[in-house]
Write a protein that holds these residues in place. Sequence first.
Motif, mmCIF file in Angstrom:
data_model
loop_
_atom_site.group_PDB
_atom_site.id
_atom_site.type_symbol
_atom_site.label_atom_id
_atom_site.label_comp_id
_atom_site.label_asym_id
_atom_site.label_seq_id
_atom_site.Cartn_x
_atom_site.Cartn_y
_atom_site.Cartn_z
ATOM 1 N N SER A 4 39.298 40.868 37.999
ATOM 2 C CA SER A 4 37.984 41.511 37.941
ATOM 3 C C SER A 4 37.658 42.114 39.292
ATOM 4 O O SER A 4 37.903 41.504 40.329
ATOM 5 C CB SER A 4 36.896 40.496 37.603
ATOM 6 O OG SER A 4 37.126 39.888 36.364
ATOM 7 N N ILE A 6 34.392 43.450 41.358
ATOM 8 C CA ILE A 6 32.930 43.430 41.375
ATOM 9 C C ILE A 6 32.459 44.341 42.498
ATOM 10 O O ILE A 6 32.826 44.155 43.660
ATOM 11 C CB ILE A 6 32.395 42.002 41.569
ATOM 12 C CG1 ILE A 6 32.871 41.117 40.413
ATOM 13 C CG2 ILE A 6 30.869 42.002 41.668
ATOM 14 C CD1 ILE A 6 32.602 39.640 40.608
ATOM 15 N N GLU A 32 38.826 44.366 34.325
ATOM 16 C CA GLU A 32 37.429 44.786 34.217
ATOM 17 C C GLU A 32 36.920 45.177 35.597
ATOM 18 O O GLU A 32 37.359 44.651 36.615
ATOM 19 C CB GLU A 32 36.550 43.676 33.627
ATOM 20 C CG GLU A 32 36.472 42.436 34.474
ATOM 21 C CD GLU A 32 35.682 41.305 33.843
ATOM 22 O OE1 GLU A 32 35.127 41.460 32.738
ATOM 23 O OE2 GLU A 32 35.605 40.234 34.477
ATOM 24 N N ILE A 34 33.150 45.600 37.279
ATOM 25 C CA ILE A 34 31.729 45.318 37.068
ATOM 26 C C ILE A 34 30.953 45.857 38.259
ATOM 27 O O ILE A 34 31.257 45.526 39.408
ATOM 28 C CB ILE A 34 31.473 43.800 36.952
ATOM 29 C CG1 ILE A 34 32.288 43.217 35.794
ATOM 30 C CG2 ILE A 34 29.987 43.500 36.798
ATOM 31 C CD1 ILE A 34 32.369 41.705 35.819
ATOM 32 N N GLY A 75 27.555 39.326 39.630
ATOM 33 C CA GLY A 75 28.895 39.768 39.262
ATOM 34 C C GLY A 75 29.792 38.609 38.870
ATOM 35 O O GLY A 75 30.560 38.698 37.920
ATOM 36 N N SER A 79 31.570 38.160 35.189
ATOM 37 C CA SER A 79 33.020 38.383 35.172
ATOM 38 C C SER A 79 33.750 37.400 34.258
ATOM 39 O O SER A 79 33.286 36.297 34.000
ATOM 40 C CB SER A 79 33.593 38.281 36.581
ATOM 41 O OG SER A 79 33.573 36.947 37.032
ATOM 42 N N THR A 80 34.911 37.844 33.800
ATOM 43 C CA THR A 80 35.783 36.996 32.992
ATOM 44 C C THR A 80 37.142 36.809 33.666
ATOM 45 O O THR A 80 38.050 36.231 33.078
ATOM 46 C CB THR A 80 36.007 37.601 31.594
ATOM 47 O OG1 THR A 80 36.662 38.866 31.732
ATOM 48 C CG2 THR A 80 34.700 37.756 30.846
ATOM 49 N N GLY A 81 37.282 37.312 34.870
ATOM 50 C CA GLY A 81 38.567 37.271 35.563
ATOM 51 C C GLY A 81 38.905 35.908 36.146
ATOM 52 O O GLY A 81 38.025 35.105 36.448
ATOM 53 N N LEU A 84 39.111 37.375 41.434
ATOM 54 C CA LEU A 84 38.022 38.323 41.659
ATOM 55 C C LEU A 84 38.248 39.096 42.951
ATOM 56 O O LEU A 84 38.674 38.527 43.954
ATOM 57 C CB LEU A 84 36.687 37.590 41.738
ATOM 58 C CG LEU A 84 36.359 36.648 40.586
ATOM 59 C CD1 LEU A 84 35.039 35.947 40.844
ATOM 60 C CD2 LEU A 84 36.327 37.392 39.275
#
Length: 99
Positions: A4, A6, A32, A34, A75, A79-81, A84
């Motif tokens: 992810s 951020i 992702e 974000i 963030g 997040s789903t990571g 990060l």
Amino acid sequence: MRTSCIINNYNYAQFLVEAVESALAQSVPFDEVIVVDDGSTDASRRLLAELARENPRLSVVTQPNAGQLSTFNAGLIASTGDVLFFLDSDDVYTPTFLE
């Protein structure tokens, strides 16, 4: 393993698109990206809405102005990571940063 990115933003519309595009254009893509907007009063939110419509990996979180640390916390929550990465909205990643 999910990654992810951020990005925190507050009134940096003049840099924001380049920062987001640098995260989305990685040679190994983030799962992702974000962007947390911290109550911007410039064109940031409009630009983010346009970018999000074009990029399914991009999500936008908006909040009232509460400071940079709060954007990182927001963030993290969104997040789903598993791993990060953080990017300020006035910075860019090189194309192979994540690689």
